[in-house]
Scaffold this active site. Structure first.
Site, short mmCIF file in Angstrom:
data_model
loop_
_atom_site.label_atom_id
_atom_site.label_comp_id
_atom_site.label_asym_id
_atom_site.label_seq_id
_atom_site.Cartn_x
_atom_site.Cartn_y
_atom_site.Cartn_z
N SER A 1 0.42 -1.16 -0.17
CA SER A 1 -0.41 0.21 0.09
C SER A 1 1.25 1.29 -0.14
O SER A 1 0.00 2.50 0.32
CB SER A 1 -1.08 0.29 1.15
OG SER A 1 0.06 0.16 2.59
N LYS B 1 -5.73 5.68 7.31
CA LYS B 1 -4.42 6.45 7.52
C LYS B 1 -5.02 7.81 7.61
O LYS B 1 -4.12 8.76 7.48
CB LYS B 1 -4.75 5.50 5.92
CG LYS B 1 -4.17 4.06 6.24
CD LYS B 1 -3.85 3.82 4.47
CE LYS B 1 -2.56 2.00 4.34
NZ LYS B 1 -2.65 1.67 3.92
#
Length: 811
Positions: free
Chosen positions: A652, A695
């Site tokens: 990611s 996030k």
């Protein structure tokens, strides 16, 4: 040259999908019926219904799904509703085998009849204990015994009198001594003394000896006859006792046999009982019974009934949940008791197992526990294959014991086994256990989440209502339900899905009710739900707060302002128990002359996983394909996650790593007020990642703590935009223009936002516009290639000189 339109931040409406209260047509959950399964679990219910109704061999169920998904509750409700309409199971008893006591016999009876048989046998024994002694103590019995005794005594007396008379006629006396009978010579009715006998002539002595010898033989015959008379006497007494016992037992036993006339196995057993009582009537007589108490087992135990399963108090088919499925708990056991220093057992010490209780119904087991307990799984497979329950010890099953023990008759098995387990167990068993596919042919796979729309939101509200009723919670108003639905979407990490994790939902509802009770409220509101969420986060986020404290103190170096070349704020998710949170991570890249190798420092020191290494290799492919398709890639690059000391896995951060590489190559600084997450493929396209909400919030919390400036924000893959369910404070900041979320499709959009410089698009001949990022990167790579060529030529020239092959100059 065509330019792409600028990327604008996502709107506040795109950052959080609200559940409008107007779409919920109720005031509180008390207005709802709670019937939700048909909509939320339609596929699973169909599979379960098929598995339960299919009665052929091997169609047992395996219910797949994550722990806490509500599998047990739904299956229990389904089975309870169905089992109530099904016939009750048969009763099973173990009784003594009078032919071979080591092999107790199993008796099948209709539901509830097992206890009745046990009570009838107990009553029969009680009555026999009274009737038989009474018969043997009666005048009629005593007179018949006396008559038989008198007849025997008369026969014996007459035999000896006749022998004595015959001996007397021959001047021989028959005498009884302590050692037995003997003969002696006599004269005039008097036995001769030894002196007198010695004075006899030899002829007289010889005559007496011959007579005594003949009489001895007659005595021997008489004594043999006495033995025969005694045997006949015993036989007549036994026959008398038998007749008396038959008379005593007959009516009592025939009555109980008549009650069970339609059950042939029971009738055969009762006939055996009747015969055994007749043969062993002495154990019912008081003197003998008292003496028998000193034996290892009381003799009257043989006539008792061991009711293994009866279920007289239960209607419908049984549903058994065995939480500790050991071999003995599943199949039963034979217990032992200590008597006079020995361990002994009998049929009354046979104990039932879960399979006995579930016979005729349903047995529910957890596959993890079943596989972790020795021999339980193999035993279950054998029972389902043979369709019988065999009670034996584990040591017997594996052939490690040769000692004599009970071998109870196996009981026919008719049960539907339902296994619960995670998907991993199902697929591993399918692959490695050939018996599994034969015995568990039906899989019911529980979804972890469900599509979110107005219909499923209403069904979810019914689920909330059902849990509130089941746990006796306060009603939830529709505002509270709407907030629960929104939290459910956040919990599953997708605005378009709803989590079906029942344990988490139940916990949230209990905690929300706690806050409502603290306010003495009659219903739970949205504010109470939010209080519960906030309190849970506060209890769970200690590690997150400590890490952020270290960032704010500068121990962990993360910039949120300014610009840096080759430095990007990446985002990662940390999972601590059931709490996940996002944290920014500094990613740096350096580039230099080389032969095309991109070094993943995490991988080099064995701190990077396979997926992370795959992402770095994709970066190398992208650089070579876009910028050096027709020439060698003449750089070496190094990538590292700064200040990370644990294992890193996942791809990611590959978009952030690529941006750091391009910044280093183009020597263009990246805005530190922005963070980025996302995976990238070989064509530079942004790919979705997990934990997008955590996030974004992780970087937002840092920016908020340092002060929002309006320049800060996060870049995410456009394919993640539909999953956004951000906290209210993040949405508010975005609405006020203090924080921005950008959804990007590719690396060009990402680098353009991060640097403020156009990425540049290739023209017809493949050239990029001057002063674009792509042009600067290609120019740098071309420069490195020229340096590499020059260095290579110089090195080659030196090698030729070192070998004395310098070519003279031509003038």
């Amino acid at each position: 040259m065509k330019t792409s339109p600028p990327i604008t931040p996502l709107t506040p409406e795109q950052l959080y999908r609200r559940c409008e209260e107007a779409s919920l047509s109720f005031l509180t959950t008390a207005d709802l019926d709670g019937q939700h399964e048909a909509a939320l679990h339609a596929g699973v219910l169909e599979a379960v219904k098929f598995g339960v109704e299919m009665r052929h061999t091997g169609f047992n169920l395996f219910v797949l799904g994550a722990p806490g998904a509500g599998r047990h509750g739904m299956i229990t409700r389904f089975l309870t509703e169905r089992a109530h309409k099904e016939p009750a199971p048969e009763s099973w008893c173990y009784a003594n085998n009078f032919v071979d006591p080591a092999k107790p016999i199993a008796l099948r009876l209709p539901h509830g009849k097992g206890e009745q048989l046990r009570e009838d046998m107990q009553q029969l024994v009680k009555e026999l204990q009274v009737t038989i002694p009474a018969m043997f103590e009666g005048e009629d019995y005593r007179s018949r015994v006396d008559k038989i005794d008198a007849e025997f005594n008369e026969l014996q007396k007459k035999g000896f009198i006749d022998l004595a008379k015959e001996a007397e006629a021959q001047s021989i006396a028959l005498m009884r001594t302590p050692e037995g009978f003997s003969f002696a010579a006599e004269r005039n009715g008097e036995v001769l003394t030894e002196e007198e006998f010695e004075n006899l002539t030899p002829e007289e002595k010889e005559a007496f000896a011959q007579k005594i010898l003949l009489l001895q033989k007659q005595l021997e015959k008489l004594l043999l006859q006495v033995l025969n008379w005694r045997k006949a006497h015993r036989d007549r007494l036994l026959q008398l006792n038998r007749e008396v016992t038959i008379f005593a037992v007959g009516n009592l036993a025939d009555d109980i046999i008549a009650r069970y006339a339609e059950f042939s196995e029971v009738v055969a057993y009762l006939e055996a009982v009747k015969q055994d009582v007749i043969e062993n009537a002495q154990i019912f007589r008081k003197a003998e019974a008292s003496q028998a108490q000193n034996e290892e087992m009381p003799p009257l135990r043989r006539y008792q009934i061991n009711v293994l399963v009866d279920g007289a108090s239960r209607d419908g088919a049984p549903i058994i949940f065995e939480d500790n499925p050991t071999f003995q708990n599943l199949f039963g056991r034979v217990e032992h008791i200590a008597r006079f220093g020995n361990l002994i057992t009998d049929f009354l010490l046979i104990r039932q197992g879960a399979l006995h209780r579930a016979n005729g119904g349903y047995l529910v087991l957890d596959i993890h526990k079943l596989l972790s307990l020795p021999f339980a799984w193999e035993g279950l497979k054998r029972a389902l294959t043979t369709n019988e329950i065999r009670i034996e010890s584990v040591m017997q099953m594996v052939g490690m014991v040769s000692a004599v023990s009970l071998e109870p008759q196996p009981i026919p098995l008719n049960v539907k086994v339902i296994l619960f387990g995670e998907r991993m167990y199902y697929y591993l068993l399918q692959m490695y256990d050939p018996d599994f596919a034969k015995l568990f042919k039906v899989a019911a796979d529980f979804e972890d989440d469900v599509t979110r729309n107005n219909n499923t939101q209403l069904e979810y509200a019914k689920l909330v209502a059902e849990l509130a009723n089941e746990h006796k919670l306060l009603p939830f108003d529709r505002g509270a339900v709407a907030r629960i639905i929104e939290h459910s979407a956040r919990d599953v990490g997708d605005a378009e899905r709803l989590s079906l994790h029942m344990q988490g939902l139940s916990n949230l509802m209990h905690e929300a009710e706690y806050w409502a009770n603290a306010e003495n409220a009659q219903v739970v509101t949205a504010n109470n739900v939010q209080q519960a969420i906030d309190a849970w986060v506060k209890r769970s986020d200690r590690i997150k707060r400590r890490l952020f404290d270290e960032i704010l103190r500068g121990t962990i170096m993360i910039d949120s302002s300014g610009s840096r070349v080759g430095q990007v704020n990446g985002l990662s998710v940390l999972q601590v128990g059931d709490y996940a949170f996002g944290q920014p991570t500094r990613i740096t890249a350096t580039t230099r002359l080389g032969d095309g190798e991109v070094i993943d420092i995490q991988r080099e020191v064995s701190l990077g996983g396979a997926l992370h290494s795959k992402g770095v290799m994709i970066l190398s492919s992208f650089l070579a394909t876009r910028y050096s398709a027709r020439q060698p890639l003449s750089l070496n690059a190094s990538l590292v996650f700064e200040q990370t000391y644990g294992h890193i896995e996942g791809d990611s951060a590959s978009m952030a790593e690529l941006c750091a590489l391009l910044s280093s190559l183009a020597e263009v600084p990246v805005k530190q007020s922005l963070a980025i997450t996302g995976s990238v493929n070989q064509h530079g396209q942004a790919q979705a990642i997990g934990g997008v909400n955590e996030k974004i919030e992780g970087f937002f919390d840092l920016c908020h703590a340092r002060g929002l400036t309006g320049d800060q924000g996060v870049l995410i893959p456009a394919t993640n935009a539909k999953q956004l369910m951000l906290r209210a404070d993040v949405v508010t900041a975005a609405k006020e223009g203090k924080f921005h979320i950008y959804a990007i499709d590719n690396i060009d959009q990402a680098i353009e936002i991060l640097t403020g410089i156009p990425a540049g698009q290739a023209d017809a001949v493949g050239d990029f516009s001057p002063d674009s990022i792509n042009h600067l990167v290609r120019a740098r790579l071309a420069e490195l290639l020229q340096i590499r060529i020059s260095v290579s030529a110089t090195a080659a020239k030196k090698r030729r000189r070192s070998h004395g092959r310098t070519v003279p100059e031509q003038h």
